[in-house]
Write an enzyme that holds these catalytic residues in place. Structure first.
Site, PDB file in Angstrom:
ATOM      1  CE1 TYR A  23      35.082  20.900  73.611  1.00 25.50           C
ATOM      2  CE2 TYR A  23      32.696  21.036  73.424  1.00 25.50           C
ATOM      3  CZ  TYR A  23      33.870  21.403  74.046  1.00 25.50           C
ATOM      4  OH  TYR A  23      33.816  22.271  75.088  1.00 25.50           O
ATOM      5  CD  GLU A  83      32.936  35.961  69.383  1.00 32.45           C
ATOM      6  OE1 GLU A  83      32.511  35.005  68.768  1.00 32.45           O
ATOM      7  OE2 GLU A  83      34.103  36.084  69.742  1.00 32.45           O
TER       8      GLU A  83
END
Length: 103
Positions: A23, A83
């Site tokens: 973040y 992924e």
DNA sequence: CTGGTGACCGCTT
DNA sequence: AAAGCGGCCACCA
């Protein structure tokens, strides 16, 4: 005039596959290091989860958010593994998969 | 209209 | 060295 959310969405959208960003990193790239909280809210509304890989965004400890109501907290871990991101004890090795911000 | 909250981080003492 | 506090944006009641 783009809102802060737009900038945040754009940064998150730029996160390459196989890497994760924090973040703080997104907030910094967005233009304000103090937007970390806004980033969380921006992903909370997540108007387009298809284009905004919110699952690639993790907190400062490399763990997925607790309130990740994306269909199951485990869902995020599954997506990251899918992924190619290696998860250690439910945590991501930021030293290895942390996005450099160089796209 | 106002107050308060929220998927957080960095800085100060 | 550790702990605690504040800050920014948008939405909800």
């Amino acid at each position: 005039m783009k809102n802060s959310f737009e900038l945040i969405y754009e940064v998150v959208r730029k996160i390459p596959r196989g890497s994760v960003a924090t973040y703080g990193q997104v907030a910094f790239l967005a233009g304000n290091p103090k937007w970390s909280r806004v980033v969380g809210y921006a992903l909370h509304v997540n108007p387009d989860p298809s284009t905004i890989p919110c699952h690639r965004v993790v907190n400062r400890f490399g763990e997925p958010s607790q309130a990740f109501v994306f269909g199951g907290v485990n869902r995020q871990i599954e997506l990251l593994q899918s992924e190619g991101v290696e998860l250690t004890d439910g945590r991501v090795d930021l030293s290895r998969y942390l996005w450099d911000g160089i796209i």
